[in-house]
Scaffold this active site. Structure first.
Site, PDB file in Angstrom:
ATOM      1  N   PHE A 124       0.848  -1.197   0.000  1.00 44.80           N
ATOM      2  CA  PHE A 124       0.000   0.000   0.000  1.00 44.80           C
ATOM      3  C   PHE A 124       0.888   1.253   0.000  1.00 44.80           C
ATOM      4  O   PHE A 124       2.047   1.181   0.394  1.00 44.80           O
ATOM      5  CB  PHE A 124      -0.932  -0.015   1.217  1.00 44.80           C
ATOM      6  CG  PHE A 124      -1.860   1.163   1.225  1.00 44.80           C
ATOM      7  CD1 PHE A 124      -2.830   1.298   0.244  1.00 44.80           C
ATOM      8  CD2 PHE A 124      -1.739   2.162   2.173  1.00 44.80           C
ATOM      9  CE1 PHE A 124      -3.666   2.409   0.218  1.00 44.80           C
ATOM     10  CE2 PHE A 124      -2.577   3.274   2.145  1.00 44.80           C
ATOM     11  CZ  PHE A 124      -3.538   3.396   1.176  1.00 44.80           C
ATOM     12  N   ASP A 214      -0.052  -7.227   6.436  1.00 50.38           N
ATOM     13  CA  ASP A 214      -0.714  -5.923   6.497  1.00 50.38           C
ATOM     14  C   ASP A 214      -2.199  -6.267   6.457  1.00 50.38           C
ATOM     15  O   ASP A 214      -2.751  -6.636   5.426  1.00 50.38           O
ATOM     16  CB  ASP A 214      -0.291  -5.062   5.300  1.00 50.38           C
ATOM     17  CG  ASP A 214      -1.059  -3.751   5.239  1.00 50.38           C
ATOM     18  OD1 ASP A 214      -2.075  -3.616   5.954  1.00 50.38           O
ATOM     19  OD2 ASP A 214      -0.672  -2.868   4.461  1.00 50.38           O
TER      20      ASP A 214
HETATM   21  N1  F0G Z   1      -2.408  -0.837   4.584  1.00 48.25           N
HETATM   22  C1  F0G Z   1      -3.433  -0.882   3.730  1.00 48.25           C
HETATM   23  C2  F0G Z   1      -3.666  -2.110   2.927  1.00 48.25           C
HETATM   24  C3  F0G Z   1      -4.275   0.216   3.607  1.00 48.25           C
HETATM   25  O1  F0G Z   1      -5.282   0.159   2.744  1.00 48.25           O
HETATM   26  C4  F0G Z   1      -4.027   1.365   4.402  1.00 48.25           C
HETATM   27  C5  F0G Z   1      -4.870   2.540   4.285  1.00 48.25           C
HETATM   28  C6  F0G Z   1      -2.949   1.357   5.286  1.00 48.25           C
HETATM   29  C7  F0G Z   1      -2.154   0.244   5.355  1.00 48.25           C
HETATM   30  C8  F0G Z   1      -2.632   2.535   6.153  1.00 48.25           C
HETATM   31  O2  F0G Z   1      -3.561   2.660   7.159  1.00 48.25           O
HETATM   32  O3  F0G Z   1      -4.741   4.820   6.752  1.00 48.25           O
HETATM   33  O4  F0G Z   1      -4.840   3.680   8.956  1.00 48.25           O
HETATM   34  O5  F0G Z   1      -2.763   4.765   8.225  1.00 48.25           O
HETATM   35  N2  F0G Z   1      -5.680   2.706   3.368  1.00 48.25           N
HETATM   36  C9  F0G Z   1      -6.618   3.784   3.219  1.00 48.25           C
HETATM   37  C10 F0G Z   1      -7.319   3.638   1.908  1.00 48.25           C
HETATM   38  C11 F0G Z   1      -6.103   5.135   3.503  1.00 48.25           C
HETATM   39  O6  F0G Z   1      -8.030   4.578   1.540  1.00 48.25           O
HETATM   40  O7  F0G Z   1      -7.203   2.585   1.266  1.00 48.25           O
HETATM   41  P1  F0G Z   1      -4.006   4.070   7.790  1.00 48.25           P
END
Ligand code: F0G
Length: 457
Positions: A124, A214
């Protein structure tokens, strides 16, 4: 007559939302420099920007908020959360953090050094950011099939074992751990199979490496294993989750997704040395160990959210709604990453806006057009989000260019899904008239999509 499908909850509180005119939206979009992150939420009718922190908490979660213990040290809310995490994941050590990227920051501060190589499946953007900002490399070992949006395979988020094996054979001294993202957000909310997690484990064991999951959408991943993978139909989501985590050494968690809280995250691991190492960074970056980045009340709500969202009915309702939206796009012939994933539709912008050159960012252009059409806010997961190559500083056009339409958990109804699909159809119908995209006027060095300023060409 067979009864139709219906949600596994009823609604106790509502929040009004407002429509706007096209003229208003044109003005607002211009003021926001054609960056949808820069819009005010009142300027949005249906918000599909993210499923992160946007879910509706249940009555049990709100009741739990009242039970928060805000003691600086030794809060009983921390122990409630820790016991729930122990039960669901089997991981003994828990560090709360304010969100997922903070969990990455704390754990990676201990594990990732300059020159490290971290193989995984479509890291991500924040994960990639935390690796690259440490002058290390995030090595993508996702299966090639994930790039073919029209190919229907059940576990399109998988790690390619051959690529992973090669990465370890070549770089094992520099690999601090392997990271597997469940579900694979960047590839379209696509799940990873249990079989694949077993293969990753075997390769990791061969090279004496550890595996991090993750886990932002681990419950949705477990749902797909239950409904798609042989041998899991009769297992509960909690049994499947426990088995997934048994194949890993630790996890980073953004609790804002499958924890169904508005803010929060954590690290959990079975290894004392990782816990001891990460602890040193938790205290200065996040806070003392029994709250990290969270309030007592939020830890209580998260404990309930994790328990509720690892129940089949809740997940079935959620995935059913995403599938409902996908069904409408099928009816209209709009191409998206198939089969539909857990939390969002990923429209294949390069197949829709075929006249917009990639240098003018088709997915971002489609996101702008959809907002102008009906006030529906999606998000580009494409060439802008991919950032520039840290060495050559060239734009990275190698991946997919997608418009992500996230479905918030327990927030919108199927009628809202119909509006989203109709708005997209209207844009789709005039796709050949859209020949120009956007150009970058200003950008940050890393994670540029949040703040980028664009000009419409
Ligand atoms: N890992 C994944 C797979 C994510 O989708 C996200 C965040 C994070 C880590 C980070 O987490 O936002 O709590 O700091 N995804 C959001 C999205 C922002 O819109 O997909 P976070």
């Amino acid at each position: 007559m067979e009864l139709p499908f219906a949600e596994s909850w009823r609604i106790k509180m509502v929040e009004p939302i407002k429509k706007s005119t096209r003229e208003e939206r044109e003005q607002w979009m211009k003021e926001a420099n054609y960056n949808l992150f820069q819009l005010r939420s009142e300027q949005v009718y249906i918000d599909c920007l993210t499923d992160s922190g946007t879910g509706a908490m249940s009555d049990r979660q709100w009741a739990a908020v009242m039970m928060g213990d805000e003691s600086y040290a030794g809060s009983s809310s921390f122990f409630h959360l820790k016991e729930t995490i122990n039960k669901i994941t089997g991981f003994e050590y828990v560090i709360p953090t304010h969100q997922g990227r903070a969990a990455e920051n704390v754990l990676f501060s201990h594990l990732v050094k300059a020159g490290s190589i971290v193989p995984g499946n479509s890291h991500f953007d924040t994960t990639k950011g935390h690796i690259e900002s440490r002058k290390a490399t995030a090595l993508d070992c996702t299966i090639d099939e994930a790039k073919d949006t029209q190919l229907e395979i059940p576990f399109k988020g998988n790690v390619d074992p051959k690529k992973l094996e090669k990465a370890l054979a070549e770089h094992h001294e520099n690999v601090p751990f392997i990271i597997v993202t469940i579900t694979n957000n960047t590839a379209g909310g696509q799940p990873v199979s249990m079989q694949n997690l077993r293969e990753v484990r075997a390769i990791a064991d061969k090279y004496g490496k550890r595996v991090v999951l993750d886990s932002a959408r681990f419950a949705e991943n477990a749902y797909f294993i239950k409904t798609r993978e042989e041998g899991y139909a009769d297992k509960t989501i909690k049994e499947i989750a426990l088995e997934m985590f048994s194949l890993a050494d630790g996890m980073t968690m953004s609790a804002k997704k499958d924890g169904i809280v508005n803010m929060g995250g954590f690290i959990a691991t079975r290894h004392e040395d990782w816990y001891e190492g990460a602890k040193r960074f938790c205290i200065p970056f996040e806070g003392y160990l029994t709250y990290g980045g969270m309030n007592g009340r939020d830890m209580e709500a998260l404990a309930v959210g994790l328990d509720e969202n690892t129940e089949f009915d809740n997940l079935e309702t959620r995935i059913h709604q995403v599938e409902f939206l996908a069904g409408l796009l099928d009816e209209y012939g709009i191409p998206y990453q198939r089969p539909v994933g857990g939390h969002a539709i990923f429209v294949d912008a390069s197949k829709v806006l075929t006249k917009v050159p990639k240098e003018e960012f088709p997915a971002q252009t489609l996101a702008i057009e959809l907002y102008l059409e009906a006030g529906v806010r999606g998000c580009e997961i494409g060439y802008i989000l991919a950032d520039r190559d840290p060495v050559t500083r060239e734009n990275r056009f190698g991946g997919l260019d997608l418009l992500r339409l996230c479905v918030a958990r327990r927030v919108y109804t199927d009628n809202h899904m119909k509006v989203i699909a109709a708005a997209l159809k209207n844009v789709f119908d005039r796709r050949d008239e859209i020949t120009r995209g956007v150009e970058i006027v200003w950008e940050a060095e890393l994670m540029r999509h949040f703040t980028v300023k664009l000009n419409k060409l």
